[in-house]
Design a protein around this motif. Structure first.
Motif, PDB file in Angstrom:
ATOM      1  N   VAL A  12       0.866  -1.050   0.015  1.00 33.62           N
ATOM      2  CA  VAL A  12       0.132   0.072  -0.039  1.00 33.62           C
ATOM      3  C   VAL A  12       0.658   1.256  -0.230  1.00 33.62           C
ATOM      4  CG1 VAL A  12      -1.754   1.144   1.138  1.00 33.62           C
ATOM      5  CG2 VAL A  12      -1.733  -1.187   1.197  1.00 33.62           C
ATOM      6  N   PRO A  13       0.595   2.336  -0.714  1.00 35.40           N
ATOM      7  CA  PRO A  13       1.219   3.441  -0.907  1.00 35.40           C
ATOM      8  C   PRO A  13       1.219   4.171   0.380  1.00 35.40           C
ATOM      9  CG  PRO A  13      -0.159   3.469  -2.742  1.00 35.40           C
ATOM     10  CD  PRO A  13      -0.576   2.297  -2.121  1.00 35.40           C
ATOM     11  N   LEU A  14       2.411   5.184   0.658  1.00 37.56           N
ATOM     12  CA  LEU A  14       2.429   5.804   1.974  1.00 37.56           C
ATOM     13  C   LEU A  14       1.514   6.879   2.341  1.00 37.56           C
ATOM     14  CD1 LEU A  14       4.305   6.817   4.723  1.00 37.56           C
ATOM     15  CD2 LEU A  14       5.294   8.369   2.922  1.00 37.56           C
ATOM     16  N   GLY A  15       1.071   7.753   1.362  1.00 38.09           N
ATOM     17  CA  GLY A  15       0.238   8.748   1.606  1.00 38.09           C
ATOM     18  C   GLY A  15      -1.281   8.377   2.121  1.00 38.09           C
ATOM     19  N   GLU A  16      -1.661   7.504   1.421  1.00 35.29           N
ATOM     20  CA  GLU A  16      -3.037   6.840   1.992  1.00 35.29           C
ATOM     21  C   GLU A  16      -2.874   6.190   3.270  1.00 35.29           C
ATOM     22  OE1 GLU A  16      -5.944   7.664   0.624  1.00 35.29           O
ATOM     23  OE2 GLU A  16      -4.942   8.847  -1.026  1.00 35.29           O
ATOM     24  N   LEU A  17      -1.932   5.670   3.742  1.00 38.52           N
ATOM     25  CA  LEU A  17      -1.749   5.042   5.022  1.00 38.52           C
ATOM     26  C   LEU A  17      -1.693   6.201   6.045  1.00 38.52           C
ATOM     27  CD1 LEU A  17       0.847   2.467   4.300  1.00 38.52           C
ATOM     28  CD2 LEU A  17      -1.567   2.070   4.969  1.00 38.52           C
ATOM     29  N   ALA A  18      -0.746   7.237   5.716  1.00 42.92           N
ATOM     30  CA  ALA A  18      -0.607   8.364   6.726  1.00 42.92           C
ATOM     31  C   ALA A  18      -1.716   8.999   7.076  1.00 42.92           C
ATOM     32  CB  ALA A  18       0.670   9.143   6.275  1.00 42.92           C
ATOM     33  N   ASN A  19      -2.597   9.465   5.907  1.00 44.27           N
ATOM     34  CA  ASN A  19      -3.732  10.165   6.195  1.00 44.27           C
ATOM     35  C   ASN A  19      -4.839   9.344   7.142  1.00 44.27           C
ATOM     36  OD1 ASN A  19      -2.817  12.525   5.070  1.00 44.27           O
ATOM     37  ND2 ASN A  19      -3.609  12.039   2.960  1.00 44.27           N
ATOM     38  N   ALA A  20      -5.156   8.162   6.436  1.00 43.25           N
ATOM     39  CA  ALA A  20      -5.989   7.176   7.351  1.00 43.25           C
ATOM     40  C   ALA A  20      -5.557   7.074   8.744  1.00 43.25           C
ATOM     41  CB  ALA A  20      -5.981   5.780   6.485  1.00 43.25           C
ATOM     42  N   VAL A  73     -12.489   6.331   3.587  1.00 43.07           N
ATOM     43  CA  VAL A  73     -11.434   5.077   4.185  1.00 43.07           C
ATOM     44  C   VAL A  73     -12.072   4.971   5.491  1.00 43.07           C
ATOM     45  CG1 VAL A  73      -9.314   4.307   4.550  1.00 43.07           C
ATOM     46  CG2 VAL A  73      -9.679   5.381   2.717  1.00 43.07           C
ATOM     47  N   PHE A  74     -12.050   6.083   6.279  1.00 41.57           N
ATOM     48  CA  PHE A  74     -12.423   6.204   7.848  1.00 41.57           C
ATOM     49  C   PHE A  74     -13.799   5.429   8.008  1.00 41.57           C
ATOM     50  CE2 PHE A  74     -13.989   8.266  11.459  1.00 41.57           C
ATOM     51  CZ  PHE A  74     -13.124   7.595  12.370  1.00 41.57           C
ATOM     52  N   VAL A  75     -14.836   5.994   7.177  1.00 40.89           N
ATOM     53  CA  VAL A  75     -16.090   5.692   7.501  1.00 40.89           C
ATOM     54  C   VAL A  75     -16.162   4.100   6.962  1.00 40.89           C
ATOM     55  CG1 VAL A  75     -18.461   5.641   6.364  1.00 40.89           C
ATOM     56  CG2 VAL A  75     -17.118   7.642   6.901  1.00 40.89           C
ATOM     57  N   GLY A  76     -15.422   3.767   6.011  1.00 45.62           N
ATOM     58  CA  GLY A  76     -15.373   2.330   5.551  1.00 45.62           C
ATOM     59  C   GLY A  76     -14.665   1.454   6.723  1.00 45.62           C
ATOM     60  N   TRP A  77     -13.692   2.058   7.317  1.00 42.46           N
ATOM     61  CA  TRP A  77     -12.919   1.272   8.414  1.00 42.46           C
ATOM     62  C   TRP A  77     -14.080   0.969   9.581  1.00 42.46           C
ATOM     63  CZ3 TRP A  77      -8.685  -1.373   8.996  1.00 42.46           C
ATOM     64  CH2 TRP A  77      -8.157  -1.751  10.239  1.00 42.46           C
ATOM     65  N   MET A  78     -14.882   2.070   9.812  1.00 41.33           N
ATOM     66  CA  MET A  78     -15.462   2.024  10.968  1.00 41.33           C
ATOM     67  C   MET A  78     -16.969   1.006  10.839  1.00 41.33           C
ATOM     68  SD  MET A  78     -14.902   3.973  13.515  1.00 41.33           S
ATOM     69  CE  MET A  78     -13.057   3.197  13.175  1.00 41.33           C
ATOM     70  N   GLY A  84      -8.864  15.370   3.596  1.00 36.27           N
ATOM     71  CA  GLY A  84      -9.469  15.133   2.492  1.00 36.27           C
ATOM     72  C   GLY A  84     -10.661  14.395   2.639  1.00 36.27           C
ATOM     73  N   ALA A  85     -11.594  14.372   1.349  1.00 35.90           N
ATOM     74  CA  ALA A  85     -12.602  13.495   1.370  1.00 35.90           C
ATOM     75  C   ALA A  85     -12.542  11.955   1.264  1.00 35.90           C
ATOM     76  CB  ALA A  85     -13.660  13.707   0.260  1.00 35.90           C
ATOM     77  N   SER A  86     -11.210  11.717   0.511  1.00 39.26           N
ATOM     78  CA  SER A  86     -10.846  10.192   0.353  1.00 39.26           C
ATOM     79  C   SER A  86     -10.532   9.668   1.808  1.00 39.26           C
ATOM     80  CB  SER A  86      -9.743  10.204  -0.650  1.00 39.26           C
ATOM     81  OG  SER A  86      -8.572  10.802  -0.183  1.00 39.26           O
ATOM     82  N   THR A  87      -9.891  10.478   2.459  1.00 41.37           N
ATOM     83  CA  THR A  87      -9.747  10.061   3.743  1.00 41.37           C
ATOM     84  C   THR A  87     -10.665   9.881   4.753  1.00 41.37           C
ATOM     85  OG1 THR A  87      -7.526  11.090   3.727  1.00 41.37           O
ATOM     86  CG2 THR A  87      -8.097  10.274   5.855  1.00 41.37           C
ATOM     87  N   TRP A  88     -11.823  10.563   4.759  1.00 44.36           N
ATOM     88  CA  TRP A  88     -12.941  10.385   5.256  1.00 44.36           C
ATOM     89  C   TRP A  88     -13.866   9.022   4.755  1.00 44.36           C
ATOM     90  CZ3 TRP A  88     -15.341  12.085   9.463  1.00 44.36           C
ATOM     91  CH2 TRP A  88     -14.646  13.119  10.286  1.00 44.36           C
ATOM     92  N   SER A 142      -3.961   9.194  10.663  1.00 45.36           N
ATOM     93  CA  SER A 142      -4.261  10.630  11.324  1.00 45.36           C
ATOM     94  C   SER A 142      -5.547  10.502  11.926  1.00 45.36           C
ATOM     95  CB  SER A 142      -3.978  11.607  10.354  1.00 45.36           C
ATOM     96  OG  SER A 142      -2.279  11.790  10.262  1.00 45.36           O
ATOM     97  N   ILE A 143      -6.688  10.385  11.042  1.00 46.10           N
ATOM     98  CA  ILE A 143      -8.107  10.528  11.247  1.00 46.10           C
ATOM     99  C   ILE A 143      -8.403   9.494  12.468  1.00 46.10           C
ATOM    100  CG2 ILE A 143      -8.995   9.243   9.311  1.00 46.10           C
ATOM    101  CD1 ILE A 143     -11.023  11.176   8.962  1.00 46.10           C
TER     102      ILE A 143
END
Length: 490
Positions: free
Chosen positions: A388-396, A456-461, A450-454, A398-399
């Motif tokens: 998995v690439p770094l950027g998406e991991l870091a933002n996910a 991912v977060f909602v999906g995780w929840m 950003g919206a993409s991070t949200w 953080s939230i």
């Protein structure tokens, strides 16, 4: 036709509500810290170990890995972004310090939420911690490969091809270095907590020396003009940078996950949390200032090994680049080791409560380590880091962390009202104002993502709530403590 009791519909709803809101008394949390069907953890860590544990989990993520991603978002104001992120972390750190001194359990904010907000909130918090600890390990491991390449290039003139040092989506097939560093950390953790703490202390000293070396070189190339304009992307850019850089403060709470392995947790846990955050914040701001002063902000994009690049362009030479890269390799390995440790202890506490399978709370009699837990987490994280690439991991990450921190601030307010009688070795000053501000600032930082991070977060929840409904709610140990699983409210 099947007959049903006329009372069933009316009774089911209250029963479910009782299950979701049942709380685990603080006294039971403390008592459980020394017991468990699968064995208990050993109290071997002192203040120095705990402080180094938190520094090891924190120092390195933002400076060595994420700085190159945050500067293009905030510009020279990234220094202020670090300060803002540090203030947000400080407010939550104060709350962590109070609760860690009261509840010396391995669950960190998961346990604090269980005592104050109920089982469902505790599960949500624990699930966020899985995101914070487990996924952040993967995110940090991704950046490790960048510095391994810098070190190899500076010493022997070869590098690992992108195909095997980058994850899919970033120009590669599989990130082998990321996989390797997680596997190595897992092997160290399997040896025992004392051995892991000693290895971490050595690595922390090395990475602090590496950062001081960077500053001594970068300040020789410092240009005041690189700091103007200070806000080229506006206040919104500075805020967005702070939200991204909050990732770099993840880990100061690692000492709280060692609540069951600290020799004097009530005294040492609050001190370790505050000491580690203060040391890390000073170093972050100093290095960030040196970095943006030595290299124009619009030239940061495209590398996760930003500090090595700055040293090279500042005339430090291949030896300095090699030493800095070696420090970064050690630093990021230290973060992987200590954050992986925290993730394992969170799952240990959740397993002991019955919310995840008992496999995660079985302790090896010889080493005092939750062996199966360590192996499962290490395998999962290593595969995640490699693919998995770094950027998406870091933002996910953080939230998830911000949400968990917000719950900790709320927990302080609730326990101040419901259990004012409990002894507190550290008290948040100016409560409830400080914890309220801490919770609000965490919410503000979450909204800056950003919206993409949200998404991912909602999906995780949603995934987490499904797991709780299918397993955790049915296997909770609190269900066996009283008729219908009801515990007295506090």
């Amino acid at each position: 036709m099947t007959s049903t009791s006329p009372d069933a519909p009316a009774a089911s709803s209250p029963a479910l509500r009782v299950q979701l809101t049942r709380r685990k008394p603080v006294e039971r949390l403390v008592a459980d810290a020394g017991s468990g069907e699968g064995g208990h953890l050993r109290r071997t860590l002192g203040l120095g170990h705990l402080t180094m544990l938190s520094i090891g989990a924190t120092l390195g993520t933002g400076i060595f890995v994420v700085l190159g991603e945050a500067v293009p978002v905030a510009g020279p104001a990234v220094v202020i972004s670090f300060v803002l992120a540090g203030v947000i972390a400080l407010l939550s750190a104060l709350s962590y310090a109070e609760l860690a001194g009261m509840i010396p359990a391995a669950g960190s904010s998961y346990s604090y939420s269980y005592a104050t907000l109920g089982e469902l909130a505790a599960w949500v918090c624990g699930w966020c911690l899985v995101l914070e600890y487990g996924v952040s390990v993967a995110a940090v491991a991704v950046g490790w490969g960048q510095y391994v390449n810098e070190l190899l290039d500076a010493t022997i003139g070869v590098t690992i091809p992108d195909a095997w040092s980058q994850p899919p989506g970033s120009g590669g097939y599989f990130n082998v270095p990321a996989l390797v560093v997680v596997v190595l950390a897992t092997l160290v953790l399997l040896r025992g907590v004392t051995e892991s703490a000693r290895a971490n202390t050595v690595m922390v000293v090395i990475k602090i020396l590496a950062l001081l070396l960077f500053c001594s070189i970068a300040f020789t190339a410092f240009r005041a003009g690189n700091l103007t304009p200070l806000f080229p992307l506006g206040l919104a850019g500075m805020s967005s940078g702070a939200a991204t850089l909050f990732f770099s403060y993840i880990g100061f709470d690692a000492a709280s996950t060692a609540g069951e392995e600290a020799r004097d947790p009530q005294r040492d846990l609050p001190r370790a949390i505050m000491l580690s955050l203060g040391i890390v914040t000073v170093l972050y701001c100093l290095v960030a200032l040196a970095a943006v002063g030595a290299l124009p902000w619009d030239r940061f994009e495209g590398t996760e090994a930003a500090l090595a690049r700055i040293v090279d362009q500042s005339g430090g030479g291949s030896l300095a680049v090699g030493l800095l890269s070696l420090g970064a390799v050690v630093a990021i390995a230290s973060v992987v080791l200590t954050v992986l440790y925290g993730q394992i202890r969170i799952l240990f506490a959740m397993s002991r409560d019955g919310l995840v399978p008992p496999l995660f709370s079985k302790v090896d009699a010889r080493t005092g380590v939750p062996r199966a837990n360590t192996l499962v987490v290490g395998l999962f994280v290593s595969l995640l880091a490699a693919s998995v690439p770094l950027g998406e991991l870091a933002n996910a990450t953080s939230i998830g962390t911000l949400f968990a921190f917000a719950l900790v601030n709320v927990a302080v307010i609730v326990l101040r009202r419901t259990r004012p009688d409990l002894p507190r070795t550290f008290r948040v000053p100016f409560a409830p104002v400080v914890p309220v501000l801490g919770a609000l600032l965490c919410g503000y930082a979450m909204l800056s993502l950003g919206a993409s991070t949200w998404i991912v977060f909602v999906g995780w929840m949603v995934l987490g709530l499904g797991l709780y409904a299918g397993y955790g709610r049915r296997h909770s140990r609190l269900a066996d403590t009283a008729p219908e699983g009801v515990l007295p409210t506090q």
